[in-house]
Design a protein around this motif. Structure first.
Motif, short mmCIF file in Angstrom:
data_model
loop_
_atom_site.label_atom_id
_atom_site.label_comp_id
_atom_site.label_asym_id
_atom_site.label_seq_id
_atom_site.Cartn_x
_atom_site.Cartn_y
_atom_site.Cartn_z
N LEU A 187 38.85 44.27 28.87
CA LEU A 187 37.72 43.37 28.50
C LEU A 187 38.15 42.04 28.05
O LEU A 187 37.55 41.04 28.53
CB LEU A 187 37.13 44.23 27.67
N MET A 188 39.19 42.02 27.20
CA MET A 188 39.58 40.84 26.44
C MET A 188 40.21 39.90 27.50
O MET A 188 40.12 38.76 27.63
CB MET A 188 40.48 41.10 25.35
N ALA A 189 41.12 40.47 28.45
CA ALA A 189 41.59 39.66 29.65
C ALA A 189 40.68 39.18 30.53
O ALA A 189 40.74 37.97 30.80
CB ALA A 189 42.67 40.62 30.22
N ILE A 190 39.74 40.03 30.72
CA ILE A 190 38.65 39.36 31.45
C ILE A 190 37.86 38.08 30.71
O ILE A 190 37.59 37.38 31.54
CB ILE A 190 37.48 40.33 31.85
N LEU A 191 37.61 38.17 29.41
CA LEU A 191 37.25 37.09 28.60
C LEU A 191 38.08 36.01 28.66
O LEU A 191 37.53 34.70 29.01
CB LEU A 191 36.93 37.33 27.20
N TYR A 192 39.36 36.10 28.81
CA TYR A 192 40.33 35.01 29.16
C TYR A 192 40.04 34.30 30.34
O TYR A 192 40.19 33.07 30.73
CB TYR A 192 41.45 35.48 28.80
N ASN A 193 40.05 35.20 31.44
CA ASN A 193 40.00 34.83 32.84
C ASN A 193 38.63 33.93 32.96
O ASN A 193 38.55 32.91 33.68
CB ASN A 193 39.72 36.10 33.60
N GLU A 194 37.67 34.46 32.19
CA GLU A 194 36.25 33.63 32.23
C GLU A 194 36.22 32.35 31.52
O GLU A 194 35.15 31.74 31.38
CB GLU A 194 35.12 34.67 32.14
N SER A 195 37.25 32.20 30.87
CA SER A 195 37.11 30.97 29.62
C SER A 195 37.29 29.69 30.49
O SER A 195 37.79 28.73 29.69
CB SER A 195 38.16 31.29 28.32
N LEU A 255 42.14 47.13 39.65
CA LEU A 255 41.25 47.37 40.48
C LEU A 255 39.64 47.07 39.72
O LEU A 255 38.73 46.29 40.28
CB LEU A 255 41.06 48.73 40.96
N LEU A 256 39.43 47.39 38.43
CA LEU A 256 38.31 47.06 37.74
C LEU A 256 38.32 45.63 37.50
O LEU A 256 36.93 45.04 37.47
CB LEU A 256 38.39 47.92 36.40
N GLY A 257 39.24 44.98 37.24
CA GLY A 257 39.21 43.19 37.22
C GLY A 257 38.95 42.62 38.40
O GLY A 257 38.01 41.62 38.29
N LEU A 258 39.16 43.16 39.70
CA LEU A 258 39.01 42.63 40.86
C LEU A 258 37.64 43.16 41.25
O LEU A 258 36.94 42.40 41.70
CB LEU A 258 39.78 43.28 42.01
N GLY A 259 36.94 44.25 40.60
CA GLY A 259 35.64 44.88 40.85
C GLY A 259 34.70 43.83 40.00
O GLY A 259 33.36 43.24 40.50
N ALA A 272 37.12 48.78 48.52
CA ALA A 272 38.00 48.48 49.71
C ALA A 272 39.41 48.19 49.02
O ALA A 272 40.38 48.48 49.85
CB ALA A 272 37.47 47.24 50.48
N PHE A 273 39.45 47.55 48.05
CA PHE A 273 40.97 47.16 47.72
C PHE A 273 41.65 48.50 47.07
O PHE A 273 42.81 48.73 47.15
CB PHE A 273 41.12 46.24 46.56
N ALA A 316 40.20 36.28 45.21
CA ALA A 316 40.22 37.35 44.20
C ALA A 316 41.76 37.40 44.11
O ALA A 316 41.92 38.14 42.68
CB ALA A 316 39.93 38.53 45.23
N ALA A 317 42.64 37.16 44.88
CA ALA A 317 44.17 37.35 44.47
C ALA A 317 44.33 36.45 43.29
O ALA A 317 45.06 36.70 42.48
CB ALA A 317 44.90 36.71 45.69
N ASP A 318 43.83 35.04 43.39
CA ASP A 318 44.04 34.09 42.20
C ASP A 318 43.51 34.79 40.65
O ASP A 318 44.11 34.68 39.77
CB ASP A 318 43.49 32.95 42.46
N TYR A 319 42.26 35.40 41.05
CA TYR A 319 41.60 36.03 39.80
C TYR A 319 42.49 37.26 39.28
O TYR A 319 42.77 37.48 38.02
CB TYR A 319 40.43 36.76 40.10
N LEU A 320 43.32 37.98 40.15
CA LEU A 320 44.12 39.00 39.91
C LEU A 320 45.39 38.45 39.09
O LEU A 320 45.97 38.87 38.13
CB LEU A 320 44.40 39.80 41.07
N SER A 321 45.91 37.40 39.67
CA SER A 321 47.18 36.76 39.04
C SER A 321 46.81 36.27 37.71
O SER A 321 47.61 36.57 36.65
CB SER A 321 47.53 35.42 40.05
#
Length: 245
Positions: free
Chosen positions: A105-113, A196-200, A210-211, A221-226
């Motif tokens: 959850l925290m990693a996603i917040l960093y991604n979305e910042s 997978l949840l991050g990609l979702g 699908a992934f 999506a690959a950039d988001y995962l990276s």
């Protein structure tokens, strides 16, 4: 004489007309006191005077009000610049509530910042681009409305996300919970559950499945995962902090 007599005969009709106008004006005044304006209402109808229930129509935008922050939210007005690590207490609490990984959850917040999360800027952008996302977790209206159903925050509105960051964290946690329930029991792709949840979170449940079956993510999506992988270590350090974040 004939003209004067004609005027005398018209006077009862004239007084009747005046009385009718007065009665109509009085009736209109009474009806105007029974509801809000007839145009521009939240329901979009032109004849209803019933005040709409905001929780009954979460996808519609009622007259803006000052939202009440969730318990445990900072009392200061959110600014555009922020450190997701400052919300570690909320992340830990909401992740535990939803049964998901606080680190994810925290990693996603960093991604979305990647963009400023100033409430005024978010609303200005949303007026220009109605399909934009709201809040520090960048959640779209449809995702929020679907996620909140049957939950403790079901009465909250998507429009509150820019002002209430705890609500944004809570909705993101439960969205991840719902995604996790849609994962196949035995994924055959090269990604682990958190990836997978991050990609979702970024692409939706259908693409996530699908992934999980081995499909290759597109460039975005690959950039988001990276970026999720790059943020993984500092997300772990952030949620491990004690003493209020």
């Amino acid at each position: 004489m004939a003209e004067r007599g004609g005027q005398a005969r018209r006077r009862p009709w004239l007084w009747g007309a005046v009385l009718l106008v007065v009665l109509v004006a009085w009736a209109c005044g009474r009806s105007g006191d029974t509801g809000t304006g007839r145009t521009g209402g939240a329901t979009g109808s032109t004849g209803s005077t019933r005040k709409p229930d905001a929780s009954a129509h979460p996808s519609r935008t009622p007259t803006p009000t000052t939202p009440k922050p969730s318990p445990g939210s900072p009392t200061t007005t959110p600014s555009g610049k922020y450190d997701p690590a400052a919300y570690a207490p909320q992340v830990r609490a909401r992740a535990a509530e939803a049964g998901v990984s606080p680190r994810l959850l925290m990693a996603i917040l960093y991604n979305e910042s990647y963009k400023p999360h100033d409430p005024a800027l978010e609303r200005a952008w949303q007026r220009y681009k109605p399909g934009a996302a709201f809040g520090i977790a960048n959640m779209h209206r449809a995702a929020f409305d679907e996620t909140k159903r049957g939950r403790a925050f079901a009465g909250r509105r998507w429009e509150e996300l820019p002002d209430d960051r705890d609500l944004a964290v809570r909705a993101a946690a439960w969205y991840l919970h719902d995604l996790a329930r849609q994962l196949p029991a035995h994924p055959s792709g090269p990604y682990d559950k958190d990836e997978l949840l991050g990609l979702g979170y970024n692409t939706g449940a259908g693409n996530m499945r699908a992934f999980a079956r081995g499909a290759t993510p597109g460039s975005q999506a690959a950039d988001y995962l990276s970026r999720l992988r790059s943020n993984w270590e500092k997300a772990g350090r952030a949620v491990a902090r004690t003493g209020g974040g």
